[in-house]
Design a protein around this motif. Structure first.
Motif, PDB file in Angstrom:
ATOM      1  N   LEU A 152       3.146   5.852  -5.662  1.00  0.00           N
ATOM      2  CA  LEU A 152       3.113   5.835  -7.127  1.00  0.00           C
ATOM      3  C   LEU A 152       1.958   6.673  -7.667  1.00  0.00           C
ATOM      4  O   LEU A 152       2.018   7.168  -8.792  1.00  0.00           O
ATOM      5  CB  LEU A 152       2.995   4.401  -7.649  1.00  0.00           C
ATOM      6  CG  LEU A 152       4.260   3.558  -7.560  1.00  0.00           C
ATOM      7  CD1 LEU A 152       3.977   2.125  -7.987  1.00  0.00           C
ATOM      8  CD2 LEU A 152       5.371   4.160  -8.401  1.00  0.00           C
ATOM      9  N   MET A 153       0.916   6.850  -6.852  1.00  0.00           N
ATOM     10  CA  MET A 153      -0.234   7.658  -7.277  1.00  0.00           C
ATOM     11  C   MET A 153       0.075   9.152  -7.257  1.00  0.00           C
ATOM     12  O   MET A 153      -0.564   9.927  -7.967  1.00  0.00           O
ATOM     13  CB  MET A 153      -1.446   7.375  -6.398  1.00  0.00           C
ATOM     14  CG  MET A 153      -2.094   6.053  -6.695  1.00  0.00           C
ATOM     15  SD  MET A 153      -3.676   5.893  -5.867  1.00  0.00           S
ATOM     16  CE  MET A 153      -3.170   5.408  -4.249  1.00  0.00           C
ATOM     17  N   GLY A 154       1.002   9.550  -6.415  1.00  0.00           N
ATOM     18  CA  GLY A 154       1.332  10.965  -6.353  1.00  0.00           C
ATOM     19  C   GLY A 154       2.349  11.251  -5.283  1.00  0.00           C
ATOM     20  O   GLY A 154       2.677  10.396  -4.456  1.00  0.00           O
ATOM     21  N   GLN A 155       2.862  12.464  -5.295  1.00  0.00           N
ATOM     22  CA  GLN A 155       3.891  12.867  -4.345  1.00  0.00           C
ATOM     23  C   GLN A 155       3.445  14.060  -3.505  1.00  0.00           C
ATOM     24  O   GLN A 155       4.272  14.746  -2.916  1.00  0.00           O
ATOM     25  CB  GLN A 155       5.181  13.209  -5.091  1.00  0.00           C
ATOM     26  CG  GLN A 155       5.775  12.057  -5.859  1.00  0.00           C
ATOM     27  CD  GLN A 155       6.364  11.004  -4.942  1.00  0.00           C
ATOM     28  OE1 GLN A 155       7.055  11.324  -3.995  1.00  0.00           O
ATOM     29  NE2 GLN A 155       6.065   9.751  -5.217  1.00  0.00           N
ATOM     30  N   GLN A 156       2.153  14.312  -3.452  1.00  0.00           N
ATOM     31  CA  GLN A 156       1.644  15.418  -2.651  1.00  0.00           C
ATOM     32  C   GLN A 156       1.704  15.048  -1.177  1.00  0.00           C
ATOM     33  O   GLN A 156       1.942  13.883  -0.818  1.00  0.00           O
ATOM     34  CB  GLN A 156       0.205  15.742  -3.053  1.00  0.00           C
ATOM     35  CG  GLN A 156       0.091  16.221  -4.485  1.00  0.00           C
ATOM     36  CD  GLN A 156      -1.349  16.331  -4.925  1.00  0.00           C
ATOM     37  OE1 GLN A 156      -2.229  15.754  -4.322  1.00  0.00           O
ATOM     38  NE2 GLN A 156      -1.567  17.090  -5.990  1.00  0.00           N
ATOM     39  N   VAL A 167       1.495  11.425   3.761  1.00  0.00           N
ATOM     40  CA  VAL A 167       0.868  11.153   5.061  1.00  0.00           C
ATOM     41  C   VAL A 167       0.246   9.759   5.062  1.00  0.00           C
ATOM     42  O   VAL A 167       0.426   8.982   6.004  1.00  0.00           O
ATOM     43  CB  VAL A 167      -0.189  12.234   5.398  1.00  0.00           C
ATOM     44  CG1 VAL A 167      -1.030  11.827   6.595  1.00  0.00           C
ATOM     45  CG2 VAL A 167       0.495  13.572   5.648  1.00  0.00           C
ATOM     46  N   ALA A 168      -0.471   9.433   4.005  1.00  0.00           N
ATOM     47  CA  ALA A 168      -1.087   8.107   3.915  1.00  0.00           C
ATOM     48  C   ALA A 168      -0.016   7.012   3.902  1.00  0.00           C
ATOM     49  O   ALA A 168      -0.169   5.973   4.565  1.00  0.00           O
ATOM     50  CB  ALA A 168      -1.953   8.019   2.671  1.00  0.00           C
ATOM     51  N   ALA A 169       1.064   7.236   3.170  1.00  0.00           N
ATOM     52  CA  ALA A 169       2.146   6.250   3.120  1.00  0.00           C
ATOM     53  C   ALA A 169       2.811   6.102   4.488  1.00  0.00           C
ATOM     54  O   ALA A 169       3.153   4.984   4.899  1.00  0.00           O
ATOM     55  CB  ALA A 169       3.173   6.654   2.071  1.00  0.00           C
ATOM     56  N   ALA A 170       2.986   7.200   5.195  1.00  0.00           N
ATOM     57  CA  ALA A 170       3.596   7.131   6.530  1.00  0.00           C
ATOM     58  C   ALA A 170       2.705   6.371   7.503  1.00  0.00           C
ATOM     59  O   ALA A 170       3.195   5.575   8.312  1.00  0.00           O
ATOM     60  CB  ALA A 170       3.875   8.536   7.051  1.00  0.00           C
ATOM     61  N   VAL A 171       1.408   6.586   7.414  1.00  0.00           N
ATOM     62  CA  VAL A 171       0.477   5.862   8.283  1.00  0.00           C
ATOM     63  C   VAL A 171       0.520   4.366   7.981  1.00  0.00           C
ATOM     64  O   VAL A 171       0.560   3.529   8.893  1.00  0.00           O
ATOM     65  CB  VAL A 171      -0.956   6.427   8.133  1.00  0.00           C
ATOM     66  CG1 VAL A 171      -1.975   5.522   8.795  1.00  0.00           C
ATOM     67  CG2 VAL A 171      -1.027   7.827   8.712  1.00  0.00           C
ATOM     68  N   MET A 172       0.534   4.014   6.702  1.00  0.00           N
ATOM     69  CA  MET A 172       0.607   2.598   6.336  1.00  0.00           C
ATOM     70  C   MET A 172       1.935   1.975   6.768  1.00  0.00           C
ATOM     71  O   MET A 172       1.974   0.837   7.213  1.00  0.00           O
ATOM     72  CB  MET A 172       0.398   2.426   4.842  1.00  0.00           C
ATOM     73  CG  MET A 172      -1.040   2.566   4.437  1.00  0.00           C
ATOM     74  SD  MET A 172      -1.303   2.115   2.725  1.00  0.00           S
ATOM     75  CE  MET A 172      -1.399   3.738   2.003  1.00  0.00           C
ATOM     76  N   GLY A 191       0.815  -1.215   0.000  1.00  0.00           N
ATOM     77  CA  GLY A 191       0.000   0.000   0.000  1.00  0.00           C
ATOM     78  C   GLY A 191       0.844   1.259   0.000  1.00  0.00           C
ATOM     79  O   GLY A 191       0.487   2.253  -0.632  1.00  0.00           O
ATOM     80  N   VAL A 192       1.961   1.226   0.717  1.00  0.00           N
ATOM     81  CA  VAL A 192       2.867   2.384   0.744  1.00  0.00           C
ATOM     82  C   VAL A 192       3.402   2.668  -0.660  1.00  0.00           C
ATOM     83  O   VAL A 192       3.369   3.808  -1.133  1.00  0.00           O
ATOM     84  CB  VAL A 192       4.035   2.141   1.733  1.00  0.00           C
ATOM     85  CG1 VAL A 192       5.126   3.164   1.544  1.00  0.00           C
ATOM     86  CG2 VAL A 192       3.527   2.162   3.159  1.00  0.00           C
ATOM     87  N   VAL A 193       3.865   1.638  -1.312  1.00  0.00           N
ATOM     88  CA  VAL A 193       4.409   1.807  -2.662  1.00  0.00           C
ATOM     89  C   VAL A 193       3.329   2.290  -3.614  1.00  0.00           C
ATOM     90  O   VAL A 193       3.543   3.215  -4.401  1.00  0.00           O
ATOM     91  CB  VAL A 193       5.044   0.485  -3.152  1.00  0.00           C
ATOM     92  CG1 VAL A 193       5.436   0.570  -4.616  1.00  0.00           C
ATOM     93  CG2 VAL A 193       6.248   0.133  -2.294  1.00  0.00           C
ATOM     94  N   SER A 194       2.150   1.691  -3.524  1.00  0.00           N
ATOM     95  CA  SER A 194       1.052   2.083  -4.408  1.00  0.00           C
ATOM     96  C   SER A 194       0.644   3.525  -4.182  1.00  0.00           C
ATOM     97  O   SER A 194       0.386   4.268  -5.133  1.00  0.00           O
ATOM     98  CB  SER A 194      -0.159   1.175  -4.177  1.00  0.00           C
ATOM     99  OG  SER A 194       0.149  -0.149  -4.474  1.00  0.00           O
ATOM    100  N   CYS A 195       0.581   3.921  -2.924  1.00  0.00           N
ATOM    101  CA  CYS A 195       0.182   5.286  -2.588  1.00  0.00           C
ATOM    102  C   CYS A 195       1.180   6.299  -3.148  1.00  0.00           C
ATOM    103  O   CYS A 195       0.789   7.327  -3.703  1.00  0.00           O
ATOM    104  CB  CYS A 195       0.058   5.429  -1.081  1.00  0.00           C
ATOM    105  SG  CYS A 195      -0.643   6.986  -0.567  1.00  0.00           S
TER     106      CYS A 195
END
Length: 72
Positions: free
Chosen positions: A30-34, A39-44, A24-28
């Motif tokens: 890859l969707m964007g760098q905003q 934040v979503a990647a850090a939570v995951m 999920g971190v990688v996918s998130c």
């Protein structure tokens, strides 16, 4: 989550949710760098780390109990 509640499953089976969180971190990212993606990647990533730690501590406690219950 069911693999965390299953005490008979091996620790490798219980790490499946953590592997999913890493995907999920990688996918998130890859969707964007905003900022919201970071934040979503850090939570995951935090969830994956906590899951791994919980599984490790549970497995170590189970092995300690089994070692303490063994006849001398």
């Amino acid at each position: 989550m069911a693999s965390l509640a299953d005490t008979t499953a091996g620790r490798h089976a219980a790490l499946v949710p953590a592997a999913g969180a890493c995907f999920g971190v990688v996918s998130c990212l890859l969707m964007g760098q905003q900022a919201r993606h970071w934040v979503a990647a850090a939570v995951m990533a935090l969830i994956a780390s906590v899951l791994s730690l919980v599984v490790h501590l549970r497995d170590r406690a189970r092995r300690a109990r089994l070692g303490a219950d063994a006849p001398a």
